[in-house]
Design a protein around this motif. Structure first.
Motif, PDB file in Angstrom:
ATOM      1  N   ASP A 151       8.290 -13.899  43.851  1.00 28.13           N
ATOM      2  CA  ASP A 151       8.484 -12.447  43.865  1.00 28.13           C
ATOM      3  C   ASP A 151       8.019 -11.951  45.233  1.00 28.13           C
ATOM      4  O   ASP A 151       6.831 -11.856  45.499  1.00 28.13           O
ATOM      5  N   PHE A 163      12.105 -10.944  36.456  1.00 29.02           N
ATOM      6  CA  PHE A 163      11.244 -12.059  36.037  1.00 29.02           C
ATOM      7  C   PHE A 163      11.171 -12.203  34.518  1.00 29.02           C
ATOM      8  O   PHE A 163      11.013 -13.311  34.018  1.00 29.02           O
ATOM      9  N   SER A 180       3.456 -14.531  43.430  1.00 29.20           N
ATOM     10  CA  SER A 180       3.514 -13.233  44.099  1.00 29.20           C
ATOM     11  C   SER A 180       3.275 -13.504  45.586  1.00 29.20           C
ATOM     12  O   SER A 180       2.189 -13.915  45.980  1.00 29.20           O
ATOM     13  N   ALA A 196       2.475   1.394  42.674  1.00 35.92           N
ATOM     14  CA  ALA A 196       2.967   1.129  44.030  1.00 35.92           C
ATOM     15  C   ALA A 196       4.281   1.856  44.310  1.00 35.92           C
ATOM     16  O   ALA A 196       5.348   1.255  44.337  1.00 35.92           O
ATOM     17  N   GLY A 237      15.727  -4.108  38.549  1.00 34.50           N
ATOM     18  CA  GLY A 237      14.348  -4.160  39.035  1.00 34.50           C
ATOM     19  C   GLY A 237      13.863  -5.596  39.025  1.00 34.50           C
ATOM     20  O   GLY A 237      14.481  -6.484  38.402  1.00 34.50           O
ATOM     21  N   ILE A 238      12.758  -5.803  39.697  1.00 35.81           N
ATOM     22  CA  ILE A 238      12.222  -7.167  39.749  1.00 35.81           C
ATOM     23  C   ILE A 238      11.478  -7.490  38.456  1.00 35.81           C
ATOM     24  O   ILE A 238      11.434  -8.637  38.029  1.00 35.81           O
ATOM     25  N   VAL A 239      10.933  -6.468  37.827  1.00 38.11           N
ATOM     26  CA  VAL A 239      10.317  -6.727  36.516  1.00 38.11           C
ATOM     27  C   VAL A 239      11.404  -7.260  35.557  1.00 38.11           C
ATOM     28  O   VAL A 239      11.207  -8.283  34.896  1.00 38.11           O
ATOM     29  N   TYR A 276      -0.349  -9.369  39.694  1.00 36.77           N
ATOM     30  CA  TYR A 276       0.460  -8.243  39.215  1.00 36.77           C
ATOM     31  C   TYR A 276       0.606  -8.297  37.687  1.00 36.77           C
ATOM     32  O   TYR A 276       1.155  -9.256  37.148  1.00 36.77           O
ATOM     33  N   ASN A 282       0.155  -9.568  45.441  1.00 37.55           N
ATOM     34  CA  ASN A 282      -0.330  -8.288  44.907  1.00 37.55           C
ATOM     35  C   ASN A 282      -1.207  -8.601  43.702  1.00 37.55           C
ATOM     36  O   ASN A 282      -0.727  -9.253  42.780  1.00 37.55           O
ATOM     37  N   ILE A 322       8.767  -8.979  46.709  1.00 39.74           N
ATOM     38  CA  ILE A 322       9.089  -7.554  46.815  1.00 39.74           C
ATOM     39  C   ILE A 322       8.300  -6.873  47.937  1.00 39.74           C
ATOM     40  O   ILE A 322       8.782  -5.922  48.541  1.00 39.74           O
ATOM     41  N   HIS A 323       7.097  -7.382  48.248  1.00 38.60           N
ATOM     42  CA  HIS A 323       6.266  -6.760  49.302  1.00 38.60           C
ATOM     43  C   HIS A 323       6.452  -7.432  50.661  1.00 38.60           C
ATOM     44  O   HIS A 323       5.649  -7.211  51.564  1.00 38.60           O
ATOM     45  N   SER A 369      13.123  -1.611  47.188  1.00 37.37           N
ATOM     46  CA  SER A 369      12.450  -0.546  46.435  1.00 37.37           C
ATOM     47  C   SER A 369      11.025  -0.272  46.890  1.00 37.37           C
ATOM     48  O   SER A 369      10.584   0.873  46.846  1.00 37.37           O
ATOM     49  N   LYS A 370      10.289  -1.287  47.338  1.00 36.73           N
ATOM     50  CA  LYS A 370       8.943  -1.004  47.874  1.00 36.73           C
ATOM     51  C   LYS A 370       9.086  -0.483  49.303  1.00 36.73           C
ATOM     52  O   LYS A 370       8.492   0.532  49.663  1.00 36.73           O
TER      53      LYS A 370
HETATM   54  C1  LIG Z   1       4.651  -7.913  42.822  1.00 36.58           C
HETATM   55  C2  LIG Z   1       5.550  -6.854  42.243  1.00 36.58           C
HETATM   56  N1  LIG Z   1       6.680  -7.207  41.615  1.00 36.58           N
HETATM   57  C3  LIG Z   1       7.505  -6.291  41.076  1.00 36.58           C
HETATM   58  C4  LIG Z   1       7.221  -4.954  41.142  1.00 36.58           C
HETATM   59  C5  LIG Z   1       8.107  -3.924  40.493  1.00 36.58           C
HETATM   60  O1  LIG Z   1       9.417  -4.176  40.730  1.00 36.58           O
HETATM   61  P1  LIG Z   1      10.563  -3.250  40.135  1.00 36.58           P
HETATM   62  O2  LIG Z   1      10.170  -1.830  40.285  1.00 36.58           O
HETATM   63  O3  LIG Z   1      11.724  -3.628  40.994  1.00 36.58           O
HETATM   64  O4  LIG Z   1      10.751  -3.667  38.724  1.00 36.58           O
HETATM   65  C6  LIG Z   1       6.057  -4.538  41.782  1.00 36.58           C
HETATM   66  C7  LIG Z   1       5.721  -3.107  41.835  1.00 36.58           C
HETATM   67  O5  LIG Z   1       4.666  -2.720  42.198  1.00 36.58           O
HETATM   68  C8  LIG Z   1       5.208  -5.504  42.347  1.00 36.58           C
HETATM   69  O6  LIG Z   1       4.084  -5.154  42.972  1.00 36.58           O
END
Ligand SMILES: Cc1ncc(COP(=O)(O)O)c(C=O)c1O
Length: 396
Positions: free
Chosen positions: A204, A102, A172, A39, A97-99, A123, A176, A206-207, A238-239
């Motif tokens: 989360d 979490f 999510s 993504a 980052g969101i990864v 996800y 996603n 992010i979208h 970031s998205k």
């Molecule tokens: C639901 C979700 N969370 C987190 C991320 C990635 O987040 P980051 O790049 O900030 O770690 C994505 C990326 O596709 C995503 O779809």
């Protein structure tokens, strides 16, 4: 359109992860093929962002940097304008980052051996964040209806929350890869069950900017003060503005005690919630100056989804689509072709030369599906559809 959403930039050799992965999967990929997986977007950035970064660099000193008032105002302004959510500066914790966010939340708020709940398929890094930290994945499977839309099985969800080992939900929202915008009613019911059973919610979102016409996203924390106090809410530019490479996420935790616990965990790993100077500037410029670009982008994504669905309905009616309520990721069901998942993914990648995400990566129920990234010029998507049509013809 004021902005350019038609020029394709060839990212071969630029280090773009999505493009590198494509070559790893198929080293003989034909020139001109564009990956439709990970993504991130195949569009040029808004000029306001690029020009803003350039002029910032003209005078900047790139030393240790903290968030400025302008930064905080940009983030708060976006949340208020786009999501009707009033936040306070001190609620924000920064992560690259969101990864990261979490993974850190799983460590901060659960113990090894605890259960972390997922609504699946979902996800894929959610699973890894739980498995790699010695916690247990507990799944509440989303249920597909006759319109290929997915719903929560609340009885099952509640039962999983009632297990005293379940401490955290990774939600999510919007979902996603299943493209669902959760309604306020669904979120209210889900959040109530979590509170009643002592389950913390990591939402989360992010979208959350990619909401299709006719739908409305609800930020989990806006439902009630009680919900606001039981959430770690993950946001990022970031998205929305394709800034993953800048590494900037705003993790919003209104509950002071949860925030302290979270920050302590970050600090214990020397990740004290600092961002890099370009991340701060990129996010500020995006939220303050690129909203018009984003509104056009949303129209492009919607239009792309309609074009792909119309093409497939005409030429490949066996493919079924989950309604795209949100995100720029289309969930496509190929099961009517009767191929094993392995064979389907091989045909798509090797014969069609179309690189989408393997549905099975999001959970077992994703076998026979693929996730198409719609954030590319329309002609790229339609070329891919034509290659799918040609490759699938012999499996009709
Ligand atoms: C639901 C979700 N969370 C987190 C991320 C990635 O987040 P980051 O790049 O900030 O770690 C994505 C990326 O596709 C995503 O779809």
């Amino acid at each position: 359109m004021k902005y350019d959403f038609t020029t394709l930039v060839d990212r071969t050799g630029t280090g773009a992860s999505k493009w590198n992965q494509m070559r790893t999967l198929n080293p003989d990929v034909k020139p001109g093929v564009v990956p439709l997986s990970v993504a991130d977007m195949e569009f040029k950035h808004p000029p306001e962002l690029i020009e803003g970064l350039k002029s910032f660099l003209d005078t900047a000193i790139l030393g240790y940097t903290s968030p400025t008032d302008a930064y905080y105002n940009a983030v708060a302004g976006w949340m208020k304008r786009r999501h009707n959510w009033e936040i306070k500066n001190e609620w924000i914790v920064f992560t690259p980052g969101i990864v990261n966010a979490f993974y850190e939340a799983v460590s901060a708020f659960t113990q090894p051996g605890d259960n972390v709940l997922l609504m699946t398929p979902v996800y894929h890094p959610f699973y890894a964040a739980i498995n790699k930290t010695g916690r247990n994945v507990v799944e509440s499977a989303l249920v597909r209806d006759e319109n290929n839309r997915y719903d929560i099985d609340f009885e099952d969800f509640e039962q999983k929350c009632k297990d005293p080992k379940t401490k955290l939900l990774l939600l999510s929202s919007p979902h996603n890869p299943l493209c669902r915008v959760w309604t306020p009613e669904e979120l209210t019911r889900l959040g109530r069950i979590c509170i009643d059973n002592g389950v913390l919610v990591l939402s989360d979102e992010i979208h959350f900017d990619f909401i299709m016409p006719g739908y409305k996203h609800t930020v989990f924390a806006t439902i009630s003060e009680e919900f606001e106090q039981n959430v770690v809410l993950c946001t990022a530019p970031s998205k929305s503005f394709n800034l993953a490479g800048l590494q900037c996420s705003n993790i919003i935790i209104p509950n002071e005690q949860l925030r302290e616990t979270y920050l302590t965990t970050l600090q214990s790993r020397a990740m004290g919630g600092r961002l890099n100077v370009m991340a701060f500037k990129g996010c500020e410029l995006a939220y303050d100056q690129c909203e018009e670009w984003f509104d056009e982008l949303l129209e492009v994504i919607y239009d792309n989804s309609q074009a792909v669905i119309a093409y497939c309905n005409e030429h490949m009616p066996k493919i079924k689509f989950t309604p795209l309520e949100a995100t720029y990721l289309l969930w496509m069901d190929f099961r009517a072709y009767g191929l094993s998942n392995e064979e389907l993914q091989r045909v798509l990648r090797m014969e069609a030369q179309v690189f989408m995400n393997d549905g099975a990566a999001f959970g077992e129920a994703g076998a026979g599906f693929a996730r198409m990234n719609l954030a590319a010029p329309k002609h790229v998507l339609l070329d891919a559809c034509e290659r799918i049509k040609n490759a699938m013809a012999k499996y009709e």
